[in-house]
Structures are given as C-alpha cells and as structure tokens.
Design a protein around this motif. Sequence first.
Motif, short mmCIF file in Angstrom:
data_model
loop_
_atom_site.label_atom_id
_atom_site.label_comp_id
_atom_site.label_asym_id
_atom_site.label_seq_id
_atom_site.Cartn_x
_atom_site.Cartn_y
_atom_site.Cartn_z
N TYR A 28 -8.35 -1.38 23.83
CA TYR A 28 -7.64 -1.93 24.99
C TYR A 28 -8.38 -1.49 26.24
O TYR A 28 -9.28 -0.65 26.19
CB TYR A 28 -6.19 -1.44 25.02
N THR A 29 -7.99 -2.07 27.36
CA THR A 29 -8.59 -1.71 28.64
C THR A 29 -7.53 -1.10 29.55
O THR A 29 -6.32 -1.24 29.32
CB THR A 29 -9.19 -2.94 29.34
N ALA A 30 -8.01 -0.43 30.58
CA ALA A 30 -7.09 0.12 31.58
C ALA A 30 -6.25 -0.99 32.22
O ALA A 30 -5.09 -0.78 32.57
CB ALA A 30 -7.87 0.88 32.64
N GLU A 31 -6.85 -2.17 32.37
CA GLU A 31 -6.11 -3.30 32.95
C GLU A 31 -4.95 -3.72 32.05
O GLU A 31 -3.89 -4.15 32.54
CB GLU A 31 -7.06 -4.47 33.19
N ASP A 32 -5.12 -3.60 30.72
CA ASP A 32 -4.02 -3.91 29.80
C ASP A 32 -2.85 -2.97 30.06
O ASP A 32 -1.68 -3.39 30.02
CB ASP A 32 -4.49 -3.75 28.35
N VAL A 33 -3.14 -1.70 30.30
CA VAL A 33 -2.08 -0.73 30.57
C VAL A 33 -1.42 -1.02 31.91
O VAL A 33 -0.19 -1.03 32.04
CB VAL A 33 -2.62 0.70 30.53
N ALA A 34 -2.23 -1.27 32.92
CA ALA A 34 -1.70 -1.54 34.26
C ALA A 34 -0.77 -2.75 34.27
O ALA A 34 0.19 -2.79 35.04
CB ALA A 34 -2.86 -1.76 35.24
N ALA A 35 -1.04 -3.70 33.39
CA ALA A 35 -0.25 -4.94 33.37
C ALA A 35 1.20 -4.70 32.99
O ALA A 35 2.06 -5.54 33.31
CB ALA A 35 -0.89 -5.95 32.41
#
Length: 223
Positions: A173-180
């Motif tokens: 996963y990416t940090a952007e996935d978490v931020a979403a």
Amino acid sequence: MSAVDRSSYDELYRSAPAVWSGRPNRQLVVEGSVLPPGTALDAGCGEGADALWLAERGWRVTAVDFSAVALDRAAAHARARGLDDRITWVHADLDVWTPAEGGFDLVAAHYLHSRGADRPALFARLGGAVAPGGTLLVVGHLLGEGAGDHHQGHEHVEHGHQGPHGHDPDLLYTAEDVAAVLDPAQWRDVVPETRDRDAAAVARTGNAAPDTVLVARRRSGVR
C-alpha cells in the motif's frame, strides 16, 4: 479470512533465535524522537524492538501481534531490560482487533500485511485510536514502477523465509492509501511521503525499495 497464513509466522519465529535486527525502525526513531512521551500503540510489534525503544524513552506501550511466539520473545527482551512494567503485550489479529478509541498519543504501524479489501477498515481503526493532539505513523514498503522484480526477489529475505507474505502486491500500500481513510475534519498536517530505507536494512536484506510513510496529527479536541 485472514490476510495471510497466521500460523506460518509462528513457524518463522521458531526458525531462528532472532528474525529481525533488534533495532527500532528508522521512521519511528525519526518521528518519535521529537514527541514527548505518552501512551503508544505498536501495531504489529513482532519481536518488540519498536516497543522497547519507546519504553526506554518513557512511553507506556501497548504492543500487539498475532504471533504468540514473537510476543513471548519480545516480553523476554523487555524483562531482561527492566521494561516489562512499561509494556502491555496483546496477542491479537489487527484485521479484527479494535483498539481503544482515542486511547494513544502515538499509533505506529510498520510494514503491516493486510489485504486491500481489509486495509481501509484497519487503518480507520488505527486512526481512531489516536488521541486528540496525537500522532499516527504508518510505514509500508513501496513497490514502485520498475521495482517489481527487485522487490519481489528480496522481500522474502527480509521477512526470513520464502512464502506469500512479501510477494503479493495486494499486501502492499502507499501512504496516500492510508491518508484517504482519514477524515480531514479530524486531522491536520497529514503528510504522505516516500523516504529512503535505512541503509543498514538495505545492506542486510538487499531490498532497497523505499518506504512509503504517512504521518498525521489528530486535531486537538476532536474525537
């Protein structure tokens, strides 16, 4: 269904006296060094290096992992270092376990393995566990363009064995996935970044894939 074969992790930890380096993860040291001690949740603690590092700096830590073998080893390290009274070890599967809402000044998760379908709910629970004014730190392995063969060729080395845990792109996963999954009304300073891995970890594992890092601060007075 569980994201990965949980029993194989007990087999992994039984396969060697120490699977990991025993050093705290680099991104925890970077972020945790500037935070005042409080309560922390180490989600997916493994053999406990991050929990021990936090406890030595005055944190009271709840450390969670689904491997009983890893937790027993981590608890032994804590006793040997006189830190057992500062760490609570919890045997639980993070895909289903729910931490206390707003219960921690720091929630840290490094390289969690969870299927894509399960991750939004998992990250939402971890975010919900952050107290007002607290910090969420999530770090993953980034599988970037052109890195696929390299990453898949070495990830199992870092995790100590051949198997499904590091090979399946659905576990990445990416940090952007978490931020979403974070509600902007509840969070400030939400920073997704790509950072170079710790040079010692690269040398040990042969895996130079960078870290994907999410750091977010929960707004004060917001639950």
